[in-house]
Design a protein around this motif. Sequence first.
Motif, short mmCIF file in Angstrom:
data_model
loop_
_atom_site.label_atom_id
_atom_site.label_comp_id
_atom_site.label_asym_id
_atom_site.label_seq_id
_atom_site.Cartn_x
_atom_site.Cartn_y
_atom_site.Cartn_z
N PHE A 18 -3.76 -0.13 -14.83
CA PHE A 18 -5.24 -0.45 -14.76
C PHE A 18 -6.09 0.66 -15.55
N LEU A 21 -4.79 4.14 -15.79
CA LEU A 21 -3.93 4.56 -14.67
C LEU A 21 -2.56 3.87 -14.77
N ALA A 23 -0.12 2.44 -12.56
CA ALA A 23 -0.06 2.06 -11.15
C ALA A 23 1.59 2.08 -10.86
N PRO A 42 4.35 6.89 -0.37
CA PRO A 42 3.04 7.16 0.30
C PRO A 42 1.83 6.25 -0.30
N GLY A 44 -0.94 4.98 -2.48
CA GLY A 44 -1.00 4.90 -3.74
C GLY A 44 0.02 5.14 -4.72
N SER A 45 1.35 4.99 -4.33
CA SER A 45 2.44 5.12 -5.10
C SER A 45 2.77 3.76 -5.57
N GLY A 46 2.05 2.80 -5.56
CA GLY A 46 2.32 1.47 -6.24
C GLY A 46 3.21 0.22 -5.67
N LYS A 47 3.05 0.41 -4.13
CA LYS A 47 3.82 -0.59 -3.37
C LYS A 47 3.11 -1.91 -3.42
N SER A 48 1.91 -1.90 -2.90
CA SER A 48 1.16 -3.14 -2.86
C SER A 48 1.02 -3.73 -4.45
N THR A 49 0.69 -3.07 -5.37
CA THR A 49 0.75 -3.52 -6.79
C THR A 49 2.06 -4.29 -7.17
N ARG A 52 2.36 -7.58 -5.41
CA ARG A 52 1.71 -8.57 -5.96
C ARG A 52 2.18 -9.11 -7.21
#
Length: 313
Positions: A18, A21, A23, A42, A44-49, A52
Amino acid sequence: MAAEAPPAIVARGLSKRFGALTAVDALDLTVQRAEVYGFLGPNGSGKSTTIRMLCGLLAPSAGKIEVLGCTLPKDAEALKRRIGYMTQKFSLYDDLSVRENLDFLAALHSIKPAAARARIDELYRQYRLGELADRLAGTLSGGQRQRLALAGAVLHRPELLLLDEPTSAVDPQSRREFWDALFDLAEAGATLLVSTHLMDEAERCHRLAILDHGRLVANGTPQALMQALPGSTLSIECPQPRRAQALLERLPQVLGVAQIGTRLRVLAAHGEERALDTALRDAGMEARITPVAANLEDVFVAATHRLRQENGG
Ligand SMILES: Nc1ncnc2c1ncn2[C@@H]1O[C@H](COP(=O)(O)OP(=O)(O)O)[C@@H](O)[C@H]1O
Ligand SMILES: [Mg+2]
């Protein structure tokens, strides 16, 4: 589990940027069919990204993804019918009843009315929603909403279910029940990918990946990860735990220290108990050091410690 079955998910060099950044940073992942695969990391570690991208909702900046034999993002449309996705935020309609929400989803998936009725009845029984059928979703408790969300995500019998921190809004009892439901789905042949920042949830998974700052820092079965730990977990009892912690954190042999009640839990390089004991004694602190069984938190601490060292920080 048939060894010949192709994996449910194969990702190679998967990255998402992004702007400046990164991600998700060059992830390699393989998820076998019918396993419960965890994503631990934790905020912000990139799980959701990552999730998706694996759903086909977000195009990667680089890398290859194959999900259930479909190549993403090219085959995203065809894949949609075969996967379920549940986010940490309740994504159903608050102002529709439980029944209306499920009817609506069945229509969305083009399930014929008779088949939809049978399937929804089945889901009522499976997820104890029958007595709630006429309640507005917005009036349900956290645990009830989660059961409804899960029923909605599996209504079309997806082969792969991606769950993004699904238990973040529920009580411990509901969490336990939810995990039982996940294992039931896996036993029936579905593949599940579940993200969490909770160690006890990650420990239940068949296999897991540990993410930190978008990078895969470790992966394997919880058992194998704990056995491969590059250090020993020690419990240290001493009269001034805060002072001892400050001292231990500065020792090069120490990978991590946390206070648990009146004791310190220390992850240290193998065979360094003596050195720790001496350092504490030299500072005037009598300590009792006992080896204890490792857990996934120790694996996480060790893996992220190594990453920081590689990055020179
Ligand atoms: N759409 C976006 N635009 C810009 N930055 C984003 C976007 N989505 C996520 N990020 C950033 O990417 C990083 C990873 O986020 P995320 O995948 O949500 O992590 P997690 O789910 O592990 O908490 C975070 O630093 C987050 O702020
Ligand atoms: Mg997230």
